[in-house]
Design a protein around this motif. Structure first.
Motif, PDB file in Angstrom:
ATOM      1  N   GLY A 118       0.875  -1.342  -0.080  1.00 23.05           N
ATOM      2  CA  GLY A 118      -0.025   0.008  -0.005  1.00 23.05           C
ATOM      3  C   GLY A 118       0.825   1.469  -0.032  1.00 23.05           C
ATOM      4  N   GLY A 119       0.359   2.322   0.213  1.00 24.46           N
ATOM      5  CA  GLY A 119       1.050   3.770   0.300  1.00 24.46           C
ATOM      6  C   GLY A 119       1.999   3.706   1.524  1.00 24.46           C
ATOM      7  N   ARG A 120       1.685   3.215   2.422  1.00 22.03           N
ATOM      8  CA  ARG A 120       2.244   3.137   3.666  1.00 22.03           C
ATOM      9  C   ARG A 120       3.753   2.478   3.235  1.00 22.03           C
ATOM     10  NH1 ARG A 120      -0.516   0.020   7.946  1.00 22.03           N
ATOM     11  NH2 ARG A 120      -0.598  -1.420   6.381  1.00 22.03           N
ATOM     12  N   GLU A 121       3.571   1.453   2.557  1.00 28.98           N
ATOM     13  CA  GLU A 121       4.729   0.526   2.333  1.00 28.98           C
ATOM     14  C   GLU A 121       5.458   1.334   1.114  1.00 28.98           C
ATOM     15  OE1 GLU A 121       1.907  -1.255   2.769  1.00 28.98           O
ATOM     16  OE2 GLU A 121       2.380  -1.689   4.679  1.00 28.98           O
ATOM     17  N   HIS A 122       4.759   1.986   0.443  1.00 30.17           N
ATOM     18  CA  HIS A 122       5.442   2.802  -0.785  1.00 30.17           C
ATOM     19  C   HIS A 122       6.443   3.794   0.107  1.00 30.17           C
ATOM     20  CE1 HIS A 122       5.302   5.158  -4.881  1.00 30.17           C
ATOM     21  NE2 HIS A 122       6.596   4.874  -4.313  1.00 30.17           N
ATOM     22  N   PRO A 134       4.261  -7.878  -1.800  1.00 29.23           N
ATOM     23  CA  PRO A 134       4.235  -8.072  -3.343  1.00 29.23           C
ATOM     24  C   PRO A 134       4.596  -6.451  -4.026  1.00 29.23           C
ATOM     25  CG  PRO A 134       1.829  -7.827  -2.776  1.00 29.23           C
ATOM     26  CD  PRO A 134       2.775  -7.722  -1.434  1.00 29.23           C
ATOM     27  N   GLY A 135       4.644  -5.486  -3.189  1.00 32.79           N
ATOM     28  CA  GLY A 135       4.919  -4.268  -3.825  1.00 32.79           C
ATOM     29  C   GLY A 135       3.863  -3.593  -4.654  1.00 32.79           C
ATOM     30  N   ASN A 136       4.060  -2.726  -5.320  1.00 29.51           N
ATOM     31  CA  ASN A 136       3.039  -2.194  -6.407  1.00 29.51           C
ATOM     32  C   ASN A 136       3.912  -1.358  -7.412  1.00 29.51           C
ATOM     33  OD1 ASN A 136       3.840   0.610  -5.451  1.00 29.51           O
ATOM     34  ND2 ASN A 136       2.325   0.442  -3.627  1.00 29.51           N
ATOM     35  N   PRO A 137       3.197  -0.576  -8.493  1.00 29.35           N
ATOM     36  CA  PRO A 137       4.048   0.148  -9.483  1.00 29.35           C
ATOM     37  C   PRO A 137       4.981   1.050  -8.983  1.00 29.35           C
ATOM     38  CG  PRO A 137       1.778  -0.596 -10.213  1.00 29.35           C
ATOM     39  CD  PRO A 137       2.015  -0.768  -8.788  1.00 29.35           C
ATOM     40  N   GLY A 138       4.272   1.785  -8.009  1.00 27.55           N
ATOM     41  CA  GLY A 138       5.158   2.919  -7.520  1.00 27.55           C
ATOM     42  C   GLY A 138       6.603   2.360  -6.822  1.00 27.55           C
ATOM     43  N   MET A 139       6.214   1.441  -6.022  1.00 27.37           N
ATOM     44  CA  MET A 139       7.313   0.740  -5.512  1.00 27.37           C
ATOM     45  C   MET A 139       8.500  -0.018  -6.342  1.00 27.37           C
ATOM     46  SD  MET A 139       5.234  -0.819  -2.259  1.00 27.37           S
ATOM     47  CE  MET A 139       6.181  -1.627  -1.238  1.00 27.37           C
ATOM     48  N   ALA A 140       7.905  -0.397  -7.577  1.00 31.06           N
ATOM     49  CA  ALA A 140       8.881  -0.956  -8.405  1.00 31.06           C
ATOM     50  C   ALA A 140       9.675   0.124  -9.391  1.00 31.06           C
ATOM     51  CB  ALA A 140       7.719  -1.589  -9.677  1.00 31.06           C
ATOM     52  N   GLU A 141       9.319   1.493  -9.225  1.00 32.45           N
ATOM     53  CA  GLU A 141      10.186   2.422  -9.770  1.00 32.45           C
ATOM     54  C   GLU A 141      11.648   2.325  -8.789  1.00 32.45           C
ATOM     55  OE1 GLU A 141       7.965   5.817 -10.139  1.00 32.45           O
ATOM     56  OE2 GLU A 141       6.785   5.043 -11.498  1.00 32.45           O
ATOM     57  N   ILE A 142      11.478   2.251  -7.533  1.00 35.37           N
ATOM     58  CA  ILE A 142      12.651   2.240  -6.621  1.00 35.37           C
ATOM     59  C   ILE A 142      13.281   0.891  -6.096  1.00 35.37           C
ATOM     60  CG2 ILE A 142      11.983   4.777  -6.240  1.00 35.37           C
ATOM     61  CD1 ILE A 142      10.693   3.765  -3.701  1.00 35.37           C
ATOM     62  N   ALA A 143      12.372  -0.148  -6.423  1.00 33.36           N
ATOM     63  CA  ALA A 143      12.941  -1.189  -5.658  1.00 33.36           C
ATOM     64  C   ALA A 143      12.764  -2.635  -6.629  1.00 33.36           C
ATOM     65  CB  ALA A 143      12.212  -1.388  -4.262  1.00 33.36           C
ATOM     66  N   GLU A 144      13.067  -3.678  -6.078  1.00 36.56           N
ATOM     67  CA  GLU A 144      12.510  -4.793  -6.840  1.00 36.56           C
ATOM     68  C   GLU A 144      11.306  -5.284  -6.242  1.00 36.56           C
ATOM     69  OE1 GLU A 144      15.613  -7.901  -6.812  1.00 36.56           O
ATOM     70  OE2 GLU A 144      17.089  -6.293  -6.159  1.00 36.56           O
ATOM     71  N   CYS A 145      10.420  -5.996  -6.959  1.00 32.84           N
ATOM     72  CA  CYS A 145       9.098  -6.419  -6.540  1.00 32.84           C
ATOM     73  C   CYS A 145       9.146  -8.010  -6.332  1.00 32.84           C
ATOM     74  CB  CYS A 145       7.890  -5.910  -7.075  1.00 32.84           C
ATOM     75  SG  CYS A 145       7.827  -3.955  -6.656  1.00 32.84           S
ATOM     76  N   ALA A 146       8.603  -8.728  -5.748  1.00 35.49           N
ATOM     77  CA  ALA A 146       8.543 -10.219  -5.696  1.00 35.49           C
ATOM     78  C   ALA A 146       7.045 -10.413  -5.406  1.00 35.49           C
ATOM     79  CB  ALA A 146       9.306 -10.910  -4.480  1.00 35.49           C
ATOM     80  N   ALA A 147       6.411 -11.117  -6.512  1.00 40.08           N
ATOM     81  CA  ALA A 147       5.040 -11.392  -6.341  1.00 40.08           C
ATOM     82  C   ALA A 147       4.444 -12.467  -5.338  1.00 40.08           C
ATOM     83  CB  ALA A 147       4.317 -12.013  -7.789  1.00 40.08           C
ATOM     84  N   ILE A 148       4.613 -12.086  -4.160  1.00 41.02           N
ATOM     85  CA  ILE A 148       4.244 -12.862  -3.138  1.00 41.02           C
ATOM     86  C   ILE A 148       3.276 -11.940  -2.162  1.00 41.02           C
ATOM     87  CG2 ILE A 148       4.984 -14.487  -1.137  1.00 41.02           C
ATOM     88  CD1 ILE A 148       7.847 -14.310  -2.312  1.00 41.02           C
ATOM     89  N   GLY A 205       0.587   3.949  10.752  1.00 40.73           N
ATOM     90  CA  GLY A 205      -0.605   4.503  10.264  1.00 40.73           C
ATOM     91  C   GLY A 205      -0.637   4.704   8.693  1.00 40.73           C
ATOM     92  N   ASP A 206      -1.766   4.454   8.045  1.00 37.68           N
ATOM     93  CA  ASP A 206      -1.741   4.693   6.701  1.00 37.68           C
ATOM     94  C   ASP A 206      -3.024   5.675   6.204  1.00 37.68           C
ATOM     95  OD1 ASP A 206      -1.919   4.611   3.872  1.00 37.68           O
ATOM     96  OD2 ASP A 206      -1.741   2.309   3.719  1.00 37.68           O
ATOM     97  N   PRO A 207      -2.891   6.847   6.009  1.00 38.99           N
ATOM     98  CA  PRO A 207      -1.758   7.450   5.325  1.00 38.99           C
ATOM     99  C   PRO A 207      -0.765   8.372   6.540  1.00 38.99           C
ATOM    100  CG  PRO A 207      -3.574   8.896   5.193  1.00 38.99           C
ATOM    101  CD  PRO A 207      -3.904   7.563   5.965  1.00 38.99           C
ATOM    102  N   GLU A 208      -0.935   8.230   7.580  1.00 38.87           N
ATOM    103  CA  GLU A 208      -0.097   9.036   8.405  1.00 38.87           C
ATOM    104  C   GLU A 208       1.543   8.523   8.246  1.00 38.87           C
ATOM    105  OE1 GLU A 208      -2.469   6.935   9.573  1.00 38.87           O
ATOM    106  OE2 GLU A 208      -3.116   7.751  11.560  1.00 38.87           O
ATOM    107  N   CYS A 209       1.922   7.359   8.108  1.00 43.42           N
ATOM    108  CA  CYS A 209       3.382   6.950   7.687  1.00 43.42           C
ATOM    109  C   CYS A 209       3.774   7.939   6.482  1.00 43.42           C
ATOM    110  CB  CYS A 209       3.178   5.479   7.176  1.00 43.42           C
ATOM    111  SG  CYS A 209       5.050   4.900   6.866  1.00 43.42           S
ATOM    112  N   GLN A 210       3.067   8.196   5.625  1.00 43.47           N
ATOM    113  CA  GLN A 210       3.458   8.834   4.260  1.00 43.47           C
ATOM    114  C   GLN A 210       3.904  10.218   4.602  1.00 43.47           C
ATOM    115  OE1 GLN A 210       1.130   6.567   4.577  1.00 43.47           O
ATOM    116  NE2 GLN A 210      -0.118   6.073   2.628  1.00 43.47           N
TER     117      GLN A 210
END
Ligand code: AMP
Ligand code: GLY
Length: 440
Positions: A23-27, A46-60, A302-307
């Motif tokens: 989610g946004g918290r993890e991004h 599993p990450g998301n497309p935003g996270m894929a721009e800055i990290a590797e993603c594994a589909a788990i 929290g989500d969106p507090e973490c952001q």
């Protein structure tokens, strides 16, 4: 685009990091962690497309505990960071630690502070923490009688995890009776096998975050979120439609009071029970005339507090998370920007009720160019270079600014660049802080 500034660190390892969640918290966590000089590989599952721009993603998936543990072992993960509450409550941190992988996030025993509202309230009572009067009930008649004793409005909560939907503020006896009967009757599954009836507290809410290594406490900072779906804080509860930090209602004295009367005693009580709490503790507070009371604990950011927290954090987050795992949090200090950060959640029309997925989103590149703006993905899908909505809460449009007014102006200017007719957002995120006027 802004980048977190990395603080001095005494470590010189090169670490493989696994970040669990999508989610946004993890991004936002991935964004902060990817800037650390300690990182060799950052893999999100599993990450998301935003996270894929800055990290590797594994589909788990984040609840696929067996595969996550196996993946961590085969990929020589040095440190796993667990974002959401569900895998923490299911014991992912325990499983990873048993497999020899250091993890950030509490054990299942620690996560009970969020996974059982009754447990959290009992612990507060035991530790003398200011909190509402309450009773845990499995029997409807007993619950109704206690609600009658407290008077209305009264708060009825499902004991277990219910994706933020397990709290009802009943205005009348009839509403309380219907809610109690429906929760105990199975409407919330096993989460409602027991209910907690609580005194209704009137005041202003804020979220305070602290790290703990089981013994020491490192206070992070506070934030406020907007839980209701519509402007003016009206309509049904959501996971959060926006947030900002700092939270003016948490002045220095009130924050100190919350740390010494709520967070520190609970950390000490968990330790005394033989289940030390290691991770981030999120205290949901109700503040009445400067006096904080605890209304809920969460075992995660929290989500969106973490952001907004990540946008204000100047130091390297990773050494602090490692120190929380290693029991040396007393050796860590974190620096925060004096600026404000604000986050507006863009959601699919219909959320938090039913909504459709699959609509196309355009214009993010233009939005990101605005000074101070950072966009985190919460529920998106990328296909052939195009971006689509893939959830209820879809994007987190965030901005920093010299004060909350300036951060708000930048975030809404960015939103104006985003072309997504099937989405919506609140237009008044930050109103409570702004209506207090400039800080003195
Ligand atoms: P939770 O899902 O526990 O965060 O609760 C959802 C919302 O219910 C909180 O953000 C508060 O607005 C409200 N709430 C929970 N407990 C109380 C209480 N004892 N008194 C007043 N409001 C409450
Ligand atoms: N924003 C509220 C939560 O994360 O529970």
């Amino acid at each position: 685009m802004i980048q977190p500034i990395c603080g001095q660190t005494t470590r010189n390892e090169s670490l493989n990091i696994l970040l669990v969640g999508s989610g946004g918290r993890e991004h936002a966590l991935a964004w902060a962690i990817s800037a650390s000089p300690l990182v060799s590989r950052l893999i999100c599952a599993p990450g998301n497309p935003g996270m894929a721009e800055i990290a590797e993603c594994a589909a788990i998936g984040s609840m696929d505990l067996d595969r996550l543990v196996a993946f961590a072992k085969t990929n020589r993960i040095d440190f796993a960071i667990i974002g959401p509450e569900a895998p923490l409550s299911a014991g992912l941190a325990d499983r990873l630690e048993d497999a020899g992988i250091k993890s950030f996030g509490p054990s299942a025993a620690g996560a009970q502070l969020e996974s059982s509202k009754g447990f959290a309230m009992d612990l507060c009572a035991e530790a003398g923490v200011p909190a509402p009067q309450y009773r845990r009930c499995k029997d409807a008649q007993e619950a109704i009688a206690f609600a009658e004793r407290l008077g209305y409005p009264v708060v009825v909560k499902a004991d277990g995890l219910a994706q933020g939907k397990g709290v009802v503020i009943a205005q009348t006896r009839a509403e309380a009776v219907a809610t109690i009967e429906s929760m105990l009757g199975g409407a919330y599954g096993a989460a409602g096998d027991e209910v907690v009836i609580e005194e209704f507290l009137d005041g202003e809410e804020a979220s305070l975050f602290a790290l703990s290594d089981g013994e020491h406490v490192l206070t992070l900072t506070g934030a406020q979120d907007h839980k209701r779906v519509f402007d003016g804080d009206t309509g049904p509860n959501t996971g959060g439609m926006g947030a900002y930090s700092p939270a003016p209602v948490l002045d220095t004295r009130t924050e100190r009071e919350a740390v010494t009367r709520i967070i520190e005693p609970v950390i000490a009580a968990m330790r005394a029970r033989g289940t030390p709490y290691r991770g981030v503790l999120y205290a949901g507070l109700m503040i009445t005339r400067g006096e904080p009371k605890l209304i809920e604990f969460n075992c995660r950011f929290g989500d969106p507090e973490c952001q907004v927290l990540m946008l204000r954090l100047k130091s390297d987050l990773l050494p602090a998370l490692l120190a929380a795992r290693d029991g040396i949090l007393d050796s860590v200090d974190l620096r925060w920007r004096n600026e404000s950060a604000l986050c507006v959640v863009m959601a699919a029309k219909g959320y938090p009720g039913s909504y459709s997925i699959g609509s196309e989103i355009r214009g993010l590149d233009r939005a990101k160019e605005i000074e101070g703006v950072e966009i985190f993905h919460a529920g998106t899908l990328e296909k052939d270079g195009q971006l689509f909505a893939n959830g209820g809460r879809v994007l987190n449009v965030c901005a920093t600014g010299k004060d909350v007014v300036s951060a708000q102006e930048r975030a809404y200017r960015a939103i104006a660049c985003i072309d997504w007719p099937e989405g919506f957002c609140r237009q008044d995120i930050g109103w409570r802080a702004i209506s207090r006027g400039p800080a003195v």
